[in-house]
Design a protein around this motif. Structure first.
Motif, PDB file in Angstrom:
ATOM      1  N   TRP A   6       0.846  -1.183   0.000  1.00 40.98           N
ATOM      2  CA  TRP A   6       0.000   0.000   0.000  1.00 40.98           C
ATOM      3  C   TRP A   6       0.884   1.237   0.000  1.00 40.98           C
ATOM      4  N   LEU A   7       0.496   2.212  -0.801  1.00 42.69           N
ATOM      5  CA  LEU A   7       1.308   3.410  -0.985  1.00 42.69           C
ATOM      6  C   LEU A   7       0.505   4.655  -0.639  1.00 42.69           C
ATOM      7  N   CYS A   8       1.103   5.509   0.161  1.00 39.61           N
ATOM      8  CA  CYS A   8       0.524   6.824   0.424  1.00 39.61           C
ATOM      9  C   CYS A   8       0.975   7.761  -0.689  1.00 39.61           C
ATOM     10  N   ALA A   9       0.026   8.405  -1.356  1.00 39.89           N
ATOM     11  CA  ALA A   9       0.333   9.312  -2.469  1.00 39.89           C
ATOM     12  C   ALA A   9       0.268  10.753  -1.974  1.00 39.89           C
ATOM     13  N   VAL A  40       3.160   2.481   3.185  1.00 34.00           N
ATOM     14  CA  VAL A  40       2.412   2.883   4.368  1.00 34.00           C
ATOM     15  C   VAL A  40       1.563   1.722   4.855  1.00 34.00           C
ATOM     16  N   THR A  41       1.302   1.709   6.138  1.00 31.95           N
ATOM     17  CA  THR A  41       0.335   0.787   6.717  1.00 31.95           C
ATOM     18  C   THR A  41      -1.016   1.487   6.735  1.00 31.95           C
ATOM     19  N   PRO A  42      -1.993   1.009   5.969  1.00 27.91           N
ATOM     20  CA  PRO A  42      -3.271   1.723   5.868  1.00 27.91           C
ATOM     21  C   PRO A  42      -3.940   1.979   7.209  1.00 27.91           C
ATOM     22  N   ALA A  43      -3.650   1.135   8.205  1.00 27.79           N
ATOM     23  CA  ALA A  43      -4.277   1.326   9.515  1.00 27.79           C
ATOM     24  C   ALA A  43      -3.935   2.686  10.116  1.00 27.79           C
ATOM     25  N   ARG A  44      -2.816   3.283   9.676  1.00 28.29           N
ATOM     26  CA  ARG A  44      -2.458   4.611  10.197  1.00 28.29           C
ATOM     27  C   ARG A  44      -3.519   5.646   9.842  1.00 28.29           C
ATOM     28  N   PHE A  45      -4.278   5.377   8.774  1.00 27.17           N
ATOM     29  CA  PHE A  45      -5.267   6.344   8.317  1.00 27.17           C
ATOM     30  C   PHE A  45      -6.687   5.964   8.729  1.00 27.17           C
ATOM     31  N   THR A  85      -4.569   9.990   0.904  1.00 30.21           N
ATOM     32  CA  THR A  85      -4.776   9.179  -0.295  1.00 30.21           C
ATOM     33  C   THR A  85      -3.859   7.960  -0.241  1.00 30.21           C
ATOM     34  N   VAL A  86      -4.447   6.768  -0.217  1.00 31.07           N
ATOM     35  CA  VAL A  86      -3.694   5.515  -0.137  1.00 31.07           C
ATOM     36  C   VAL A  86      -4.106   4.626  -1.308  1.00 31.07           C
ATOM     37  N   LEU A 237      -6.468  11.625  -7.290  1.00 27.39           N
ATOM     38  CA  LEU A 237      -5.785  10.452  -7.840  1.00 27.39           C
ATOM     39  C   LEU A 237      -6.302   9.148  -7.264  1.00 27.39           C
ATOM     40  N   GLY A 238      -6.859   9.169  -6.085  1.00 26.55           N
ATOM     41  CA  GLY A 238      -7.281   7.910  -5.490  1.00 26.55           C
ATOM     42  C   GLY A 238      -8.193   8.125  -4.314  1.00 26.55           C
ATOM     43  N   VAL A 239      -8.421   7.061  -3.570  1.00 26.27           N
ATOM     44  CA  VAL A 239      -9.308   7.107  -2.420  1.00 26.27           C
ATOM     45  C   VAL A 239      -8.562   6.611  -1.209  1.00 26.27           C
ATOM     46  N   THR A 240      -9.055   6.992  -0.054  1.00 31.46           N
ATOM     47  CA  THR A 240      -8.453   6.525   1.185  1.00 31.46           C
ATOM     48  C   THR A 240      -8.791   5.060   1.397  1.00 31.46           C
TER      49      THR A 240
END
Length: 243
Positions: A6-9, A40-45, A85-86, A237-240
């Protein structure tokens, strides 16, 4: 959540070699554009839309996001992306950048060589309900004095409002674009201006000229910047990602 990358943009910029982004972020390119990302670890968001803005964890994430955007902005034009944005790996980044390519490229061309400045003018009026000195005054004299006080407050309000309007119009002439923001009570101007670097000296000279007049009238003038063009990019560009 799976073990996918998973990438944070953070932002869209030019796809150029040698862009110094520090130890963690990297550039995922598509043609002549690139997206600045980091793993990134999506759980951070998790709960990013429900956290209190002053929450320590949310503030830390926001500072990290801004630091990366600013690092790019020091070298290249930049389109900041929505905070949080992830995306699901590099393939998703490239696919979505491909879809947004024309819009992003045109927007980058428009903001290149420009910086964002914020200006807020605030005027706190004297309380109309405060009692004037009534010592030795008859009832009629008191009413006359109170009426004069209310008229003076109204004249001051109109004068400051007129100067603030002229300030906003003058600064807008030096800007490539401008965007008014919500104005709480007492705020006469709350505007972001996108200003070419070549026009910044004239912009600030105009600002200072009006600021002197506004301060003499009892207003405060606050300036922030320079910022990346946060208020003037609308590329999504994307969604969370869900945690």
């Amino acid at each position: 959540m799976s073990n996918r990358d998973w990438l944070c943009a953070y932002a869209i910029t030019r796809n150029r070699d040698g862009l110094d982004l520090g130890p963690a972020p990297r550039l995922v390119g598509y043609r002549d554009l690139g997206v600045v990302v980091s793993e990134v670890t999506p759980a951070r968001f998790d709960r990013i839309d429900t956290l209190d803005p002053v929450d320590g964890a949310l503030a830390e994430l926001a500072r990290e996001h801004d630091a990366v955007v600013r690092a790019v902005f020091r070298h290249e034009p930049v389109l900041p992306l929505r905070f949080g944005t992830v995306l699901d790996g590099e393939a998703s980044v490239k696919r979505l950048l491909e879809i947004a390519y024309d819009q992003a490229r045109n927007c980058l061309d428009e903001v290149e060589g420009h910086r964002e400045w914020g200006v807020r003018v605030r005027h706190v009026e004297p309380a109309a309900t405060s009692r004037p000195d009534t010592a030795g005054l008859s009832g009629t004299q008191y009413l006359v004095r109170r009426r004069e006080r209310l008229k003076a407050i109204q004249r001051g309000r109109e004068n400051v409002g007129d100067v603030a309007t002229r300030l906003d119009e003058a600064l807008s002439r030096h800007a490539a674009d401008h965007l008014g923001r919500t104005r709480p009570h007492g705020v006469l101007v709350n505007t972001a201006y996108l200003v070419a670097k070549s026009r910044e000296a004239a912009f600030h000279a105009e600002l200072e000229w009006f600021a002197r007049e506004l301060r003499q009238a009892g207003a405060t003038v606050e300036t922030t910047g320079p910022w990346p063009p946060y208020s003037f990019t609308d590329v999504e560009l994307g969604v969370t990602a869900d945690g």
